[in-house]
Scaffold this motif. Structure first.
Motif, mmCIF file in Angstrom:
data_model
loop_
_atom_site.group_PDB
_atom_site.id
_atom_site.type_symbol
_atom_site.label_atom_id
_atom_site.label_comp_id
_atom_site.label_asym_id
_atom_site.label_seq_id
_atom_site.Cartn_x
_atom_site.Cartn_y
_atom_site.Cartn_z
ATOM 1 N N TRP A 36 39.633 40.034 48.120
ATOM 2 C CA TRP A 36 39.666 41.099 47.121
ATOM 3 C C TRP A 36 40.457 40.650 45.904
ATOM 4 N N ARG A 37 39.837 40.766 44.742
ATOM 5 C CA ARG A 37 40.485 40.426 43.476
ATOM 6 C C ARG A 37 40.490 41.664 42.593
ATOM 7 N N ASN A 38 41.623 41.912 41.953
ATOM 8 C CA ASN A 38 41.744 43.079 41.097
ATOM 9 C C ASN A 38 40.805 42.954 39.917
ATOM 10 N N TYR A 39 40.023 43.989 39.692
ATOM 11 C CA TYR A 39 39.093 43.991 38.569
ATOM 12 C C TYR A 39 39.578 44.894 37.438
ATOM 13 N N GLY A 40 40.403 45.853 37.766
ATOM 14 C CA GLY A 40 40.901 46.741 36.731
ATOM 15 C C GLY A 40 41.561 47.968 37.310
ATOM 16 N N GLN A 41 42.159 48.744 36.425
ATOM 17 C CA GLN A 41 42.843 49.950 36.858
ATOM 18 C C GLN A 41 42.516 51.113 35.926
ATOM 19 N N PRO A 42 41.274 51.605 36.009
ATOM 20 C CA PRO A 42 40.966 52.806 35.237
ATOM 21 C C PRO A 42 41.879 53.934 35.708
ATOM 22 N N GLU A 43 42.016 54.946 34.923
ATOM 23 C CA GLU A 43 42.938 56.036 35.255
ATOM 24 C C GLU A 43 42.698 56.586 36.656
ATOM 25 N N GLY A 44 43.768 56.599 37.448
ATOM 26 C CA GLY A 44 43.725 57.219 38.765
ATOM 27 C C GLY A 44 43.204 56.349 39.886
ATOM 28 N N MET A 45 42.910 55.076 39.612
ATOM 29 C CA MET A 45 42.395 54.218 40.677
ATOM 30 C C MET A 45 42.640 52.745 40.368
ATOM 31 N N VAL A 46 42.504 51.939 41.405
ATOM 32 C CA VAL A 46 42.530 50.491 41.287
ATOM 33 C C VAL A 46 41.172 49.997 41.777
ATOM 34 N N VAL A 47 40.550 49.094 41.030
ATOM 35 C CA VAL A 47 39.241 48.565 41.399
ATOM 36 C C VAL A 47 39.394 47.089 41.763
ATOM 37 N N ASP A 48 38.897 46.738 42.945
ATOM 38 C CA ASP A 48 38.904 45.354 43.418
ATOM 39 C C ASP A 48 37.478 44.932 43.738
ATOM 40 N N VAL A 49 37.233 43.634 43.635
ATOM 41 C CA VAL A 49 35.928 43.059 43.954
ATOM 42 C C VAL A 49 36.138 41.987 45.016
ATOM 43 N N ARG A 71 35.744 47.764 45.789
ATOM 44 C CA ARG A 71 36.626 48.721 46.467
ATOM 45 C C ARG A 71 37.398 49.497 45.412
ATOM 46 N N GLN A 72 37.346 50.811 45.503
ATOM 47 C CA GLN A 72 38.116 51.669 44.616
ATOM 48 C C GLN A 72 39.175 52.370 45.466
ATOM 49 N N THR A 73 40.433 52.184 45.099
ATOM 50 C CA THR A 73 41.530 52.847 45.795
ATOM 51 C C THR A 73 42.102 53.895 44.850
ATOM 52 N N PHE A 74 42.000 55.146 45.260
ATOM 53 C CA PHE A 74 42.388 56.258 44.407
ATOM 54 C C PHE A 74 43.854 56.635 44.612
ATOM 55 N N ALA A 75 44.498 57.092 43.541
ATOM 56 C CA ALA A 75 45.896 57.510 43.591
ATOM 57 C C ALA A 75 46.057 58.827 44.353
ATOM 58 N N GLU A 76 45.016 59.656 44.339
ATOM 59 C CA GLU A 76 45.059 60.944 45.023
ATOM 60 C C GLU A 76 43.825 61.102 45.897
ATOM 61 N N VAL A 146 30.331 39.769 37.242
ATOM 62 C CA VAL A 146 29.769 39.456 38.560
ATOM 63 C C VAL A 146 28.617 38.457 38.415
ATOM 64 N N CYS A 147 27.765 38.654 37.420
ATOM 65 C CA CYS A 147 26.650 37.719 37.210
ATOM 66 C C CYS A 147 27.157 36.333 36.843
ATOM 67 N N LYS A 148 28.231 36.264 36.073
ATOM 68 C CA LYS A 148 28.821 34.969 35.725
ATOM 69 C C LYS A 148 29.376 34.286 36.974
ATOM 70 N N MET A 149 30.074 35.047 37.824
ATOM 71 C CA MET A 149 30.603 34.474 39.068
ATOM 72 C C MET A 149 29.478 33.958 39.958
ATOM 73 N N MET A 150 28.368 34.704 40.022
ATOM 74 C CA MET A 150 27.230 34.273 40.828
ATOM 75 C C MET A 150 26.637 32.991 40.253
ATOM 76 N N ALA A 151 26.505 32.920 38.951
ATOM 77 C CA ALA A 151 25.970 31.715 38.303
ATOM 78 C C ALA A 151 26.892 30.516 38.575
ATOM 79 N N ASP A 152 28.205 30.734 38.511
ATOM 80 C CA ASP A 152 29.153 29.664 38.793
ATOM 81 C C ASP A 152 29.042 29.205 40.239
ATOM 82 N N LYS A 153 28.919 30.164 41.174
ATOM 83 C CA LYS A 153 28.745 29.800 42.589
ATOM 84 C C LYS A 153 27.485 28.973 42.786
ATOM 85 N N ALA A 154 26.392 29.419 42.173
ATOM 86 C CA ALA A 154 25.115 28.706 42.320
ATOM 87 C C ALA A 154 25.217 27.303 41.732
ATOM 88 N N GLN A 155 25.868 27.160 40.605
ATOM 89 C CA GLN A 155 26.003 25.855 39.953
ATOM 90 C C GLN A 155 26.872 24.912 40.795
#
Length: 158
Positions: A36-49, A71-76, A146-155
């Motif tokens: 799991w890698r942190n993708y961002g923290q929009p208000e009220g949650m943490v998003v991981d991929v 994965r979205q982990t919500f504060a409430e 995500v598409c860039k990561m997939m392209a990098d994996k394929a390459q």
């Protein structure tokens, strides 16, 4: 001829497998092998991929798409509209058509902080609804990354 058919039927049934043995059915939520890698923290949650889940393989889908677990982990506590259960963690599986930049949600697992599953919803492949996120939005950036990561994996495999 009947003898051949009698031999083939058990082999065919054995090759099909069971839902429980993992040969069919929905893609499971990543377990201990997840990265799991942190993708961002929009208000009220943490998003991981889960970067390990980014691939062209899915039990129910075409290899033309890129698949990923988020994965979205919500504060409430959140309340599921269908089951009315309370959850804090939402696992969502996405199918992405990278050439068009369109994405479809194909599975959701709602869980408590302790990991207890409240509800699981899977969308059959023939019902996937692809939509393009708004330009310059969080969703559009998610698709690009995500598409860039997939392209990098394929390459790197070449």
């Amino acid at each position: 001829m009947k003898a051949v058919a009698a031999l083939c039927l058990p082999l065919l049934l054995a090759a099909c497998g069971d839902f429980e043995d993992g040969t069919r059915g929905p893609q499971p939520v990543p377990g201990s092998s997840a990265d799991w890698r942190n993708y961002g923290q929009p208000e009220g949650m943490v998003v991981d991929v889960d970067v390990n889940s980014i691939s062209h393989r899915d039990r129910a889908g075409s290899t033309e798409y890129t698949y990923v677990w988020m994965r979205q982990t919500f504060a409430e506590d959140q309340i599921d509209g269908e089951s009315k259960g309370r959850y804090r963690i939402k696992y969502a599986r996405q199918a992405i058509d990278c050439p068009s930049g369109r994405m479809a949600g194909i599975a959701v697992s709602l869980r408590t902080l302790d990991g207890d599953e409240i509800a699981r919803y899977d969308v059959p492949g023939f019902q996937w609804e692809f939509a393009a996120p708004e330009l310059e939005s969080y969703g559009a950036d998610f698709v690009r990354q995500v598409c860039k990561m997939m392209a990098d994996k394929a390459q790197n495999k070449e």
